[in-house]
Motif scaffolding. Structure first.
Motif, PDB file in Angstrom:
ATOM      1  N   PRO A  10       0.796  -1.241   0.000  1.00 54.07           N
ATOM      2  CA  PRO A  10       0.000   0.000   0.000  1.00 54.07           C
ATOM      3  C   PRO A  10       0.804   1.253   0.000  1.00 54.07           C
ATOM      4  N   PRO A  11       0.192   2.316  -0.041  1.00 54.61           N
ATOM      5  CA  PRO A  11       0.880   3.584  -0.174  1.00 54.61           C
ATOM      6  C   PRO A  11       1.377   4.087   1.156  1.00 54.61           C
ATOM      7  N   ALA A  12       2.345   4.943   1.123  1.00 50.24           N
ATOM      8  CA  ALA A  12       2.662   5.660   2.342  1.00 50.24           C
ATOM      9  C   ALA A  12       1.484   6.565   2.631  1.00 50.24           C
ATOM     10  N   HIS A  13       1.300   6.941   3.891  1.00 50.50           N
ATOM     11  CA  HIS A  13       0.101   7.682   4.251  1.00 50.50           C
ATOM     12  C   HIS A  13       0.170   9.120   3.739  1.00 50.50           C
ATOM     13  N   GLU A  14      -0.968   9.594   3.282  1.00 46.56           N
ATOM     14  CA  GLU A  14      -1.041  10.941   2.723  1.00 46.56           C
ATOM     15  C   GLU A  14      -0.589  11.953   3.766  1.00 46.56           C
ATOM     16  N   GLY A  15       0.288  12.840   3.333  1.00 40.71           N
ATOM     17  CA  GLY A  15       0.701  13.924   4.197  1.00 40.71           C
ATOM     18  C   GLY A  15       1.749  13.538   5.214  1.00 40.71           C
ATOM     19  N   GLU A  16       2.308  12.357   5.128  1.00 40.48           N
ATOM     20  CA  GLU A  16       3.303  11.930   6.100  1.00 40.48           C
ATOM     21  C   GLU A  16       4.575  12.744   5.929  1.00 40.48           C
ATOM     22  N   LEU A  17       5.157  13.199   7.034  1.00 37.45           N
ATOM     23  CA  LEU A  17       6.341  14.044   6.966  1.00 37.45           C
ATOM     24  C   LEU A  17       7.582  13.202   6.769  1.00 37.45           C
ATOM     25  N   SER A 265       2.598   6.378  -5.631  1.00 38.67           N
ATOM     26  CA  SER A 265       2.583   4.914  -5.646  1.00 38.67           C
ATOM     27  C   SER A 265       1.298   4.432  -6.295  1.00 38.67           C
ATOM     28  N   LEU A 266       1.309   3.175  -6.718  1.00 34.95           N
ATOM     29  CA  LEU A 266       0.140   2.564  -7.351  1.00 34.95           C
ATOM     30  C   LEU A 266      -1.100   2.731  -6.485  1.00 34.95           C
ATOM     31  N   GLU A 267      -0.960   2.462  -5.192  1.00 33.28           N
ATOM     32  CA  GLU A 267      -2.125   2.483  -4.315  1.00 33.28           C
ATOM     33  C   GLU A 267      -2.704   3.883  -4.168  1.00 33.28           C
ATOM     34  N   GLU A 268      -1.878   4.912  -4.295  1.00 34.74           N
ATOM     35  CA  GLU A 268      -2.389   6.276  -4.214  1.00 34.74           C
ATOM     36  C   GLU A 268      -3.091   6.695  -5.498  1.00 34.74           C
ATOM     37  N   TYR A 269      -2.721   6.081  -6.617  1.00 37.94           N
ATOM     38  CA  TYR A 269      -3.394   6.402  -7.873  1.00 37.94           C
ATOM     39  C   TYR A 269      -4.774   5.751  -7.956  1.00 37.94           C
ATOM     40  N   TYR A 369      -7.695   1.734 -14.226  1.00 38.27           N
ATOM     41  CA  TYR A 369      -8.454   1.796 -12.985  1.00 38.27           C
ATOM     42  C   TYR A 369      -8.057   2.997 -12.120  1.00 38.27           C
ATOM     43  N   PHE A 370      -7.080   3.751 -12.553  1.00 39.02           N
ATOM     44  CA  PHE A 370      -6.616   4.880 -11.744  1.00 39.02           C
ATOM     45  C   PHE A 370      -7.675   5.981 -11.719  1.00 39.02           C
ATOM     46  N   THR A 371      -7.915   6.527 -10.532  1.00 39.90           N
ATOM     47  CA  THR A 371      -8.866   7.628 -10.381  1.00 39.90           C
ATOM     48  C   THR A 371      -8.174   8.950 -10.084  1.00 39.90           C
ATOM     49  N   VAL A 372      -6.881   8.903  -9.809  1.00 36.47           N
ATOM     50  CA  VAL A 372      -6.100  10.115  -9.570  1.00 36.47           C
ATOM     51  C   VAL A 372      -5.175  10.323 -10.759  1.00 36.47           C
ATOM     52  N   LYS A 373      -5.189  11.509 -11.332  1.00 37.92           N
ATOM     53  CA  LYS A 373      -4.358  11.809 -12.486  1.00 37.92           C
ATOM     54  C   LYS A 373      -3.290  12.830 -12.104  1.00 37.92           C
ATOM     55  N   PRO A 374      -2.024  12.557 -12.442  1.00 39.28           N
ATOM     56  CA  PRO A 374      -0.953  13.508 -12.111  1.00 39.28           C
ATOM     57  C   PRO A 374      -1.055  14.748 -12.976  1.00 39.28           C
ATOM     58  N   PRO A 375      -0.726  15.926 -12.429  1.00 44.31           N
ATOM     59  CA  PRO A 375      -0.814  17.171 -13.189  1.00 44.31           C
ATOM     60  C   PRO A 375       0.379  17.331 -14.137  1.00 44.31           C
ATOM     61  N   SER A 376       0.157  17.988 -15.256  1.00 42.29           N
ATOM     62  CA  SER A 376       1.251  18.330 -16.164  1.00 42.29           C
ATOM     63  C   SER A 376       2.080  19.438 -15.527  1.00 42.29           C
ATOM     64  N   ALA A 421     -11.430 -11.206 -14.807  1.00 39.25           N
ATOM     65  CA  ALA A 421     -10.452 -10.563 -13.930  1.00 39.25           C
ATOM     66  C   ALA A 421     -10.316  -9.079 -14.256  1.00 39.25           C
ATOM     67  N   ALA A 422     -10.284  -8.746 -15.543  1.00 40.57           N
ATOM     68  CA  ALA A 422     -10.079  -7.360 -15.955  1.00 40.57           C
ATOM     69  C   ALA A 422     -11.302  -6.490 -15.711  1.00 40.57           C
ATOM     70  N   LYS A 423     -12.497  -7.084 -15.810  1.00 38.17           N
ATOM     71  CA  LYS A 423     -13.727  -6.300 -15.691  1.00 38.17           C
ATOM     72  C   LYS A 423     -14.350  -6.350 -14.305  1.00 38.17           C
ATOM     73  N   SER A 424     -13.720  -7.031 -13.396  1.00 41.59           N
ATOM     74  CA  SER A 424     -14.281  -7.116 -12.050  1.00 41.59           C
ATOM     75  C   SER A 424     -14.328  -5.733 -11.398  1.00 41.59           C
ATOM     76  N   PRO A 425     -15.452  -5.376 -10.781  1.00 43.50           N
ATOM     77  CA  PRO A 425     -15.519  -4.090 -10.068  1.00 43.50           C
ATOM     78  C   PRO A 425     -14.678  -4.081  -8.801  1.00 43.50           C
ATOM     79  N   LEU A 426     -14.122  -5.237  -8.450  1.00 43.31           N
ATOM     80  CA  LEU A 426     -13.342  -5.355  -7.216  1.00 43.31           C
ATOM     81  C   LEU A 426     -11.839  -5.368  -7.469  1.00 43.31           C
ATOM     82  N   VAL A 427     -11.410  -4.977  -8.673  1.00 46.94           N
ATOM     83  CA  VAL A 427      -9.986  -4.960  -8.991  1.00 46.94           C
ATOM     84  C   VAL A 427      -9.210  -4.100  -8.003  1.00 46.94           C
ATOM     85  N   ALA A 428      -9.694  -2.895  -7.740  1.00 49.79           N
ATOM     86  CA  ALA A 428      -8.961  -1.970  -6.870  1.00 49.79           C
ATOM     87  C   ALA A 428      -8.843  -2.517  -5.454  1.00 49.79           C
TER      88      ALA A 428
END
Length: 565
Positions: A10-17, A265-269, A369-376, A421-428
């Motif tokens: 999983p990802p490191a926690h958001e906002g961790e110093l 990280s993948l999990e944050e995306y 499946y990513f819901t977060v998009k990095p800014p240009s 496997a690819a179309k499962s709503p539980l992929v994330a």
């Protein structure tokens, strides 16, 4: 199950110093830190569990270090060091993880560290230090990477090798490393080499090397396409250097303190809600999905002190490839699904036990499946974005007159399982739970390996006074075997990624890919490239009884001849 050695985490926690020292000021941004260092801005973030599951096993011998080999022909002016260096510098600017390094503080605290380039000159020198010219042929180049001393390290996460093999090697000597330029030469533009190369077309080999925790196969191939797009474009070296300077100014002259410089990280995306019910439901679903995976077919293995990976590869002419693809389409499957059935039939013909089915695994591209998009302009595609799915097929063959119809039926079964496997709503949610398990397992193994190396490891002692184990989520059931036979990396039609028409002066003709492997590993690759179907089998030839994998490989190729034409 056996495939766990390649799964996500999983990802490191958001906002961790980030701990940078008491005398350093820093800002947090999207789980990354920025600070003013002696040599420029410094950004860092902790690895997520998926990245850790690849990093920790790689530390000693480079397990999973990726490579992509491309053979090509081009006029020598396109492959001069000055030009390759400029292209490499531009791409390292666009994709910061390629120029980062790694610092490990604890088993659950490993960080990407990126120091911003203070000038185009920094980029140019960094690219030069991670570029090498050789005179090896394809096989020598790949063998030295897979079986020789490790090329990459915590301080070198990516590397490029250009080689000119054969008799022509003596005609174009390797240019020397670039001397440190004077300030006047940088102010006037980056270094230009004095040679005026001819238009003679020569044969070259390119090896792109990168740590697997930086990214996956899709990132590697997209990068190679961009590399050749710049290398074979109409711009001269001065134009490329001007592009480098312009892109450096766009990114770094007015950088904001909260810029998302490093990819997440993948999990944050693909974040999930932190709700307690949601997390419990995800774990129940994951456990149920794992219990459906039954497999009992495995290659016999043997212990050997030395690992030696070989990669036998075959390609099929364009006309035969078209006929194969046409036959697959007529039977309602892709070549990828057919390759699962090929391996299944080849194994059945090896005469293994029939009581349990064949379990195979493959990678799933998680980018859709990513819901977060990095800014240009910090939208680099160099990050890990793979999960895994499994295919289960019978391990026996019917009567001879029914084998072909059964083959296509199993190919359709593989297609259906892949689609579910690819179309499962539980992929994330499954990816997150698997990531947590993978990360925890990788940390435990890494700690044990280090203690064994230091001579301090002691087997765990279980005390009756210890707290009782956690109650399982589901009622206890008899555990079915879930050993995986092998993995398949099915890359699809790579001609959809490589835009050959955009670099007509550079003609790609050969592609081989893979990674440094652990003892006894095996992975089959299948893809189309330059209109040809390619199949390769990368495996540790010392990890299996003599001749066993050779026989399996021959059965695979024979099945291609019989069923695909």
């Amino acid at each position: 199950m056996s495939l766990q050695s390649g799964l996500p985490t999983p990802p490191a926690h958001e906002g961790e110093l980030c701990e940078l020292g008491s005398d350093v000021n820093f800002k947090t941004a999207h789980n990354a830190c920025r600070s003013e260092g002696q040599y420029g801005l410094r950004y860092e973030r902790k690895m997520g569990n998926t990245e850790l599951s690849y990093y920790l096993p790689s530390r000693q011998t480079g397990v999973n270090d990726m490579y992509l080999h491309l053979g090509f022909k081009a006029p020598e002016r396109y492959v001069q060091r000055s030009r390759v260096r400029a292209v490499w510098a531009i791409l390292r600017l666009r994709h910061p993880l390629l120029s980062a390094h790694v610092e490990m503080h604890e088993y659950d605290d490993v960080r990407f560290i990126y120091t911003a380039p203070s000038s185009p000159r920094d980029l140019f020198e960094d690219a030069d230090n991670n570029l090498e010219y050789r005179t090896q042929d394809k096989d020598e180049l790949i063998d030295s990477y897979l079986n020789g001393p490790r090329t990459l390290s915590n301080s070198r996460l990516s590397y490029v090798v250009v080689s000119e093999p054969g008799e022509a090697k003596s005609a174009v000597p390797t240019p020397p490393r670039t001397p440190s330029p004077s300030r006047s030469s940088v102010d006037a533009g980056l270094i230009h080499e004095s040679e005026t190369p001819t238009e003679i077309e020569r044969e070259y080999e390119l090896l792109i090397c990168a740590m697997h925790f930086l990214g996956d196969g899709m990132a590697l191939h997209q990068f190679a396409n961009d590399f050749f797009g710049l290398l074979g474009c109409d711009m001269d070296d001065a134009d490329l250097e001007a592009m480098l300077e312009a892109e450096w100014r766009d990114r770094w002259q007015n950088i904001s303190t909260d810029a998302s410089v490093l990819p997440r990280s993948l999990e944050e995306y693909m974040p999930l809600s932190d709700g307690r019910f949601r997390r419990t439901a995800a774990k129940v679903d994951f456990q149920l999905s794992q219990e459906r995976l039954v497999g009992g077919q495995v290659f016999p293995r043997q212990k050997h002190p030395e690992r030696r990976t070989i990669v036998p590869t075959v390609s099929f002419p364009e006309d035969r490839t078209k006929a194969i693809l046409k036959k697959c389409k007529a039977n309602g499957v892709s070549i990828s699904a057919a390759l699962f059935a090929i391996c299944d039939v080849a194994w059945a013909r090896m005469g293994g036990p029939k009581e349990l089915p064949v379990l195979m695994y493959s990678a799933l591209n998680l980018r859709p499946y990513f819901t977060v998009k990095p800014p240009s302009p910090w939208n680099s595609y160099w990050y890990l974005a793979i999960g895994y799915f499994n295919i289960v097929l019978p391990s026996f063959l019917p009567a001879a007159d029914k084998v072909e119809s059964v083959f296509w039926h199993r190919a359709r079964q593989a297609k259906d399982q892949s689609t579910r496997a690819a179309k499962s709503p539980l992929v994330a949610s499954r990816t997150h739970v698997m990531a947590e398990e993978r990360g925890e397992r990788a940390r435990g193994w890494a700690k044990e390996d280090d203690e064994k190396e230091q001579g301090t490891w002691k087997p765990p002692v279980y005390s009756s006074s210890a707290s009782p184990p956690k109650e399982p989520i589901l009622p206890a059931r008899p555990k079915a075997p879930s050993a995986a036979l092998m993995g398949l990396s099915l890359l699809g039609n790579l001609d959809g990624i490589y835009k050959h028409a955009t670099f007509p002066s550079v003609r790609l003709h050969t592609l081989t890919t893979g990674s440094r492997q652990r003892h006894g590993a095996m992975l089959l690759f299948g893809y189309t490239f330059q209109g040809k179907l390619w199949i390769s089998l990368g495996y540790d030839c010392n990890g299996y009884p003599d001749g066993f994998v050779d026989k399996f490989w021959k059965e695979c190729l024979a099945a291609v001849d019989v069923f695909l034409g």
